[in-house]
Scaffold this motif. Structure first.
Motif, mmCIF file in Angstrom:
data_model
loop_
_atom_site.group_PDB
_atom_site.id
_atom_site.type_symbol
_atom_site.label_atom_id
_atom_site.label_comp_id
_atom_site.label_asym_id
_atom_site.label_seq_id
_atom_site.Cartn_x
_atom_site.Cartn_y
_atom_site.Cartn_z
ATOM 1 N N MET A 164 52.158 64.084 39.414
ATOM 2 C CA MET A 164 50.808 64.633 39.592
ATOM 3 C C MET A 164 50.589 65.112 41.026
ATOM 4 O O MET A 164 49.966 66.153 41.251
ATOM 5 C CB MET A 164 49.761 63.578 39.213
ATOM 6 C CG MET A 164 49.745 63.225 37.740
ATOM 7 S SD MET A 164 48.511 61.959 37.329
ATOM 8 C CE MET A 164 46.984 62.877 37.602
ATOM 9 N N ILE A 165 51.097 64.362 41.987
ATOM 10 C CA ILE A 165 50.949 64.766 43.396
ATOM 11 C C ILE A 165 51.742 66.034 43.674
ATOM 12 O O ILE A 165 51.256 66.958 44.343
ATOM 13 C CB ILE A 165 51.398 63.617 44.326
ATOM 14 C CG1 ILE A 165 50.416 62.449 44.240
ATOM 15 C CG2 ILE A 165 51.505 64.101 45.772
ATOM 16 C CD1 ILE A 165 50.857 61.215 44.995
ATOM 17 N N GLU A 197 46.727 58.330 33.964
ATOM 18 C CA GLU A 197 46.673 59.726 34.416
ATOM 19 C C GLU A 197 45.232 60.154 34.681
ATOM 20 O O GLU A 197 44.945 60.826 35.672
ATOM 21 C CB GLU A 197 47.310 60.630 33.352
ATOM 22 C CG GLU A 197 47.389 62.092 33.760
ATOM 23 C CD GLU A 197 48.058 62.945 32.701
ATOM 24 O OE1 GLU A 197 48.122 64.172 32.898
ATOM 25 O OE2 GLU A 197 48.511 62.390 31.679
ATOM 26 N N ASN A 198 44.313 59.733 33.816
ATOM 27 C CA ASN A 198 42.894 60.056 34.029
ATOM 28 C C ASN A 198 42.379 59.432 35.320
ATOM 29 O O ASN A 198 41.629 60.061 36.076
ATOM 30 C CB ASN A 198 42.058 59.546 32.845
ATOM 31 C CG ASN A 198 42.319 60.320 31.573
ATOM 32 O OD1 ASN A 198 42.859 61.417 31.597
ATOM 33 N ND2 ASN A 198 41.949 59.746 30.450
ATOM 34 N N ALA A 199 42.770 58.176 35.579
ATOM 35 C CA ALA A 199 42.313 57.495 36.791
ATOM 36 C C ALA A 199 42.866 58.178 38.045
ATOM 37 O O ALA A 199 42.138 58.392 39.022
ATOM 38 C CB ALA A 199 42.739 56.031 36.755
ATOM 39 N N PHE A 200 44.149 58.529 38.035
ATOM 40 C CA PHE A 200 44.753 59.212 39.186
ATOM 41 C C PHE A 200 44.103 60.578 39.409
ATOM 42 O O PHE A 200 43.831 60.980 40.546
ATOM 43 C CB PHE A 200 46.266 59.387 38.974
ATOM 44 C CG PHE A 200 47.037 58.096 38.965
ATOM 45 C CD1 PHE A 200 46.618 57.015 39.714
ATOM 46 C CD2 PHE A 200 48.198 57.966 38.201
ATOM 47 C CE1 PHE A 200 47.328 55.812 39.712
ATOM 48 C CE2 PHE A 200 48.916 56.782 38.189
ATOM 49 C CZ PHE A 200 48.480 55.702 38.942
ATOM 50 N N LYS A 209 42.145 64.074 47.905
ATOM 51 C CA LYS A 209 43.279 63.283 48.378
ATOM 52 C C LYS A 209 43.349 61.998 47.569
ATOM 53 O O LYS A 209 42.418 61.652 46.840
ATOM 54 C CB LYS A 209 43.143 62.957 49.858
ATOM 55 C CG LYS A 209 41.947 62.081 50.198
ATOM 56 C CD LYS A 209 41.899 61.776 51.690
ATOM 57 C CE LYS A 209 40.707 60.859 52.005
ATOM 58 N NZ LYS A 209 40.615 60.539 53.438
ATOM 59 N N ILE A 210 44.462 61.305 47.709
ATOM 60 C CA ILE A 210 44.594 60.009 47.064
ATOM 61 C C ILE A 210 45.130 59.035 48.102
ATOM 62 O O ILE A 210 46.120 59.304 48.792
ATOM 63 C CB ILE A 210 45.517 60.076 45.825
ATOM 64 C CG1 ILE A 210 45.538 58.711 45.106
ATOM 65 C CG2 ILE A 210 46.913 60.554 46.164
ATOM 66 C CD1 ILE A 210 46.123 58.765 43.706
ATOM 67 N N ASP A 211 44.428 57.923 48.282
ATOM 68 C CA ASP A 211 44.843 56.898 49.241
ATOM 69 C C ASP A 211 44.437 55.536 48.711
ATOM 70 O O ASP A 211 43.952 55.396 47.583
ATOM 71 C CB ASP A 211 44.256 57.170 50.632
ATOM 72 C CG ASP A 211 42.746 57.317 50.599
ATOM 73 O OD1 ASP A 211 42.097 56.727 49.708
ATOM 74 O OD2 ASP A 211 42.196 58.051 51.451
ATOM 75 N N ILE A 212 44.621 54.512 49.537
ATOM 76 C CA ILE A 212 44.402 53.133 49.090
ATOM 77 C C ILE A 212 42.934 52.865 48.747
ATOM 78 O O ILE A 212 42.631 51.955 47.979
ATOM 79 C CB ILE A 212 44.900 52.147 50.172
ATOM 80 C CG1 ILE A 212 45.100 50.751 49.571
ATOM 81 C CG2 ILE A 212 43.955 52.114 51.355
ATOM 82 C CD1 ILE A 212 46.131 50.676 48.497
ATOM 83 N N SER A 213 42.023 53.682 49.285
ATOM 84 C CA SER A 213 40.597 53.493 48.976
ATOM 85 C C SER A 213 40.282 53.820 47.513
ATOM 86 O O SER A 213 39.209 53.485 47.014
ATOM 87 C CB SER A 213 39.736 54.347 49.898
ATOM 88 O OG SER A 213 39.977 55.728 49.674
ATOM 89 N N ASP A 214 41.211 54.490 46.821
ATOM 90 C CA ASP A 214 40.992 54.865 45.424
ATOM 91 C C ASP A 214 41.311 53.730 44.448
ATOM 92 O O ASP A 214 41.260 53.932 43.230
ATOM 93 C CB ASP A 214 41.845 56.088 45.068
ATOM 94 C CG ASP A 214 41.374 57.331 45.796
ATOM 95 O OD1 ASP A 214 40.155 57.546 45.867
ATOM 96 O OD2 ASP A 214 42.221 58.077 46.320
ATOM 97 N N LYS A 216 39.427 51.350 43.815
ATOM 98 C CA LYS A 216 38.185 51.096 43.090
ATOM 99 C C LYS A 216 38.073 51.983 41.856
ATOM 100 O O LYS A 216 37.604 51.547 40.799
ATOM 101 C CB LYS A 216 36.994 51.313 44.016
ATOM 102 C CG LYS A 216 35.654 50.952 43.388
ATOM 103 C CD LYS A 216 34.523 51.123 44.380
ATOM 104 C CE LYS A 216 33.186 50.749 43.751
ATOM 105 N NZ LYS A 216 32.053 50.931 44.696
ATOM 106 N N ILE A 217 38.498 53.222 41.967
ATOM 107 C CA ILE A 217 38.429 54.152 40.833
ATOM 108 C C ILE A 217 39.332 53.678 39.700
ATOM 109 O O ILE A 217 38.963 53.729 38.521
ATOM 110 C CB ILE A 217 38.816 55.571 41.294
ATOM 111 C CG1 ILE A 217 37.763 56.099 42.269
ATOM 112 C CG2 ILE A 217 38.972 56.509 40.104
ATOM 113 C CD1 ILE A 217 38.113 57.426 42.881
ATOM 114 N N ILE A 218 40.521 53.178 40.056
ATOM 115 C CA ILE A 218 41.447 52.692 39.032
ATOM 116 C C ILE A 218 40.888 51.446 38.361
ATOM 117 O O ILE A 218 40.995 51.278 37.140
ATOM 118 C CB ILE A 218 42.828 52.421 39.675
ATOM 119 C CG1 ILE A 218 43.415 53.733 40.206
ATOM 120 C CG2 ILE A 218 43.777 51.786 38.673
ATOM 121 C CD1 ILE A 218 44.663 53.576 41.017
ATOM 122 N N GLN A 219 40.253 50.581 39.148
ATOM 123 C CA GLN A 219 39.655 49.381 38.563
ATOM 124 C C GLN A 219 38.485 49.731 37.646
ATOM 125 O O GLN A 219 38.250 49.051 36.639
ATOM 126 C CB GLN A 219 39.207 48.436 39.669
ATOM 127 C CG GLN A 219 40.363 47.773 40.402
ATOM 128 C CD GLN A 219 39.904 46.805 41.467
ATOM 129 O OE1 GLN A 219 38.722 46.718 41.772
ATOM 130 N NE2 GLN A 219 40.838 46.078 42.048
#
Length: 541
Positions: A164-165, A197-200, A209-214, A216-219
């Motif tokens: 995906m990236i 895939e939806n969460a990412f 962007k995607i980083d460690i702060s995301d 929360k979105i996965i949870q």
């Protein structure tokens, strides 16, 4: 291992294979990878996919086979087909008795008639059922082989994230280290590949962007899975471990086990921690610890309400518990919180519910002992005497902690926390100095108060100031303290009983040096009965 087993079943010409999963596309892709690769299977086979709406469709040519939407006609097509092939049926389980519908007896009879053909015909053929639920007619139980298909593992999720990236050139991922990428993918464990895939994707489109702060979105995506059970509750908390006053021994134990599911922990050959039982005086921070631990470990906190487990239908209570535990394992690593566990298990020894409580308790004990998924259980109990002894033996929980009435130093910390939390307006707080001296004075006045009572002292004093529309005064706090009868007075006998139990059976949540200092401050009369003063073995972690 699951893929190897599936390949072996196909090569061995098992006639009927049943795979329980929601991931039709992923399983179908795996099956195609097996039966069309000469390196994996000696005789390459064609793939046909059946649905109620289209009938059979040749996967390679996309040719629709007419007159096969009827399950009976579809089985006749399988019987007459004279080439090596694998026939995949989607959702045929609705004809096996799913959703309280009677099974299609003509179809069941046709499938039994088809068995010799599938086993001995010149053409090598397998029939594979893919469905979200396992439903097998009794007459076919000996003929259908169940094959487990696991959710995506860490490597599959990493591969999906990397793809995906790479496909989205606008997404910035330069700051994402390999360790952080692993944490994101571990947070997605328990989701299907489509859900992950939806969460990412959601994480990427939010800020480009995607980083460690995301994390929360996965949870939050996991929260959707949990909500659908109707039994588990996803608890969101912004508390941190510093929001708990005192309990340093317990906090230290939990901090040392943070990231115990990481790849680095595997180097030490450490097993995943099973859980803790926190017992003690009500209102002293047991539930608060569970919420703070979730934020510290950055794992989803699932609250299991044992009251929702019980149902009036025979067997449904046990099934509810199995589904709840399976969901907790599906979203692992996770934290399973059972608040006031003694109330949910109160009927274990009574027998007044025809043994339902005992069966549920047995299922839960077996799961705790045998579980391999990284599900950390944190159970709290106010009345430890009501818990069955089987739950307290070593091996169920890693440790049993006893939370007692706060010591003087702990009361100082609790006052600081609540005063700083409430006195944010400078006008309201102008007459109160939130310093060591003020908090020590309040701590001395609140000997025997629990944490919840200290919080209520601050809130009640603020209500006095609010009613008169003036700043908070020290006298408001002092007056509220004098008007409060603490739990240590109203339930003195029960607390002494808890302490006597904990002296030899549990570890004190407060550090030993705090207990020693507390004991040294007692007057001569209290020292005569030192065993009843503080509960729990004085160990440090």
């Amino acid at each position: 291992m699951a893929l190897e087993k599936l390949a072996s079943l196909i090569r061995a010409r098992f006639p009927y294979i049943y795979i329980t999963t929601y991931e039709e596309d992923r399983v179908t892709s795996v099956i195609k990878g097996i039966v069309t690769d000469p390196a994996k299977i000696k005789f390459v086979r064609e793939v046909y996919i059946w649905t109620q709406t289209n009938g059979f469709v040749n996967d390679e040519t996309e040719k629709v086979i007419s007159d096969t939407t009827c399950p009976l006609k579809a089985m006749e097509y399988v019987q007459n087909y004279d080439k090596d092939a694998v026939f995949i049926f989607y959702d045929l389980h609705v004809n096996f008795g799913a959703c309280n519908r009677p099974p299609n007896h003509d179809l069941v009879r046709k499938m039994r008639d088809l068995l010799p053909v599938l086993k001995t015909s010149r053409a090598r053929k397998n029939v594979i059922f893919i469905a979200p639920d396992l439903v097998i007619p009794p007459t076919l139980q000996k003929d259908i082989t169940i094959c487990d298909f696991p959710l995506p593992n860490l490597n599959e999720l990493k591969s999906k994230l990397n793809i995906m990236i790479s496909q989205n050139k606008r997404v910035k991922s330069e700051t994402l280290t390999q360790e952080q990428k692993e944490r994101l993918c571990k947070a997605a464990l328990g989701l299907t590949l489509q859900e992950a895939e939806n969460a990412f994707a959601l994480a990427m489109v939010n800020d480009g962007k995607i980083d460690i702060s995301d994390l929360k979105i996965i949870q939050e995506e996991k929260m959707q899975v949990i909500k659908k059970t109707g039994i588990l509750e996803f608890v969101q908390s912004d508390l941190n471990i510093n929001d708990i006053g005192g309990l340093e021994n317990l906090k230290s134990w939990l901090i040392k086990r943070n990231n115990s599911w990481s790849e680095n922990a595997k180097r030490y050959c450490l097993p995943a921690p099973k859980g803790v039982l926190i017992t003690g005086v009500p209102g002293c921070g047991k539930s608060l610890t569970a919420k703070a631990m979730s934020a510290m470990w950055q794992l989803p906190l699932l609250r299991l309400d044992l009251g929702k487990i019980f149902s009036g239908l025979v067997g449904s209570s046990e099934e509810n518990l199995r589904k709840a535990l399976a969901t907790a394992e599906a979203v692992a690593p996770s934290i399973l919180w059972i608040d006031e566990i003694e109330k949910g298990l109160s009927g274990v020894n009574s027998g007044g519910d025809s043994g339902v409580s005992s069966r549920i308790f047995g299922t839960f004990l077996t799961w705790m002992q045998e579980k391999e998924a990284p599900v950390f259980v944190i159970a709290t109990a106010n009345n430890i005497h009501k818990l069955p002894p089987e739950l307290l033996r070593k091996g169920r929980f890693d440790e049993i902690f006893f939370v007692d009435i706060p010591t003087a130093n702990e009361r100082v910390e609790i006052f600081k926390l609540h005063l700083q939390k409430r006195l944010k307006d400078s006008e309201v707080a102008k007459n109160i100095q939130i310093d060591e001296q003020t908090c020590k004075k309040l701590a001395v006045m609140t000997e025997g108060f629990i944490g919840a009572e200290i919080e209520q002292v601050v809130i009640s004093a603020l209500y006095e100031a609010f009613f008169e529309n003036r700043p908070l005064e020290m006298s408001d706090l002092e007056r509220t303290i004098k008007n409060t009868v603490p739990l240590s007075t109203t339930q003195k006998e029960q607390i002494l009983s808890l302490r006597e139990w904990a002296n030899v059976r549990a570890v004190a949540a407060t550090r030993s040096k705090e207990l020693t200092k507390y004991k040294s401050e007692l007057d001569a009369q209290d020292k005569k009965d030192i065993a009843k003063t503080r509960g729990g073995r004085a160990l440090d972690f």
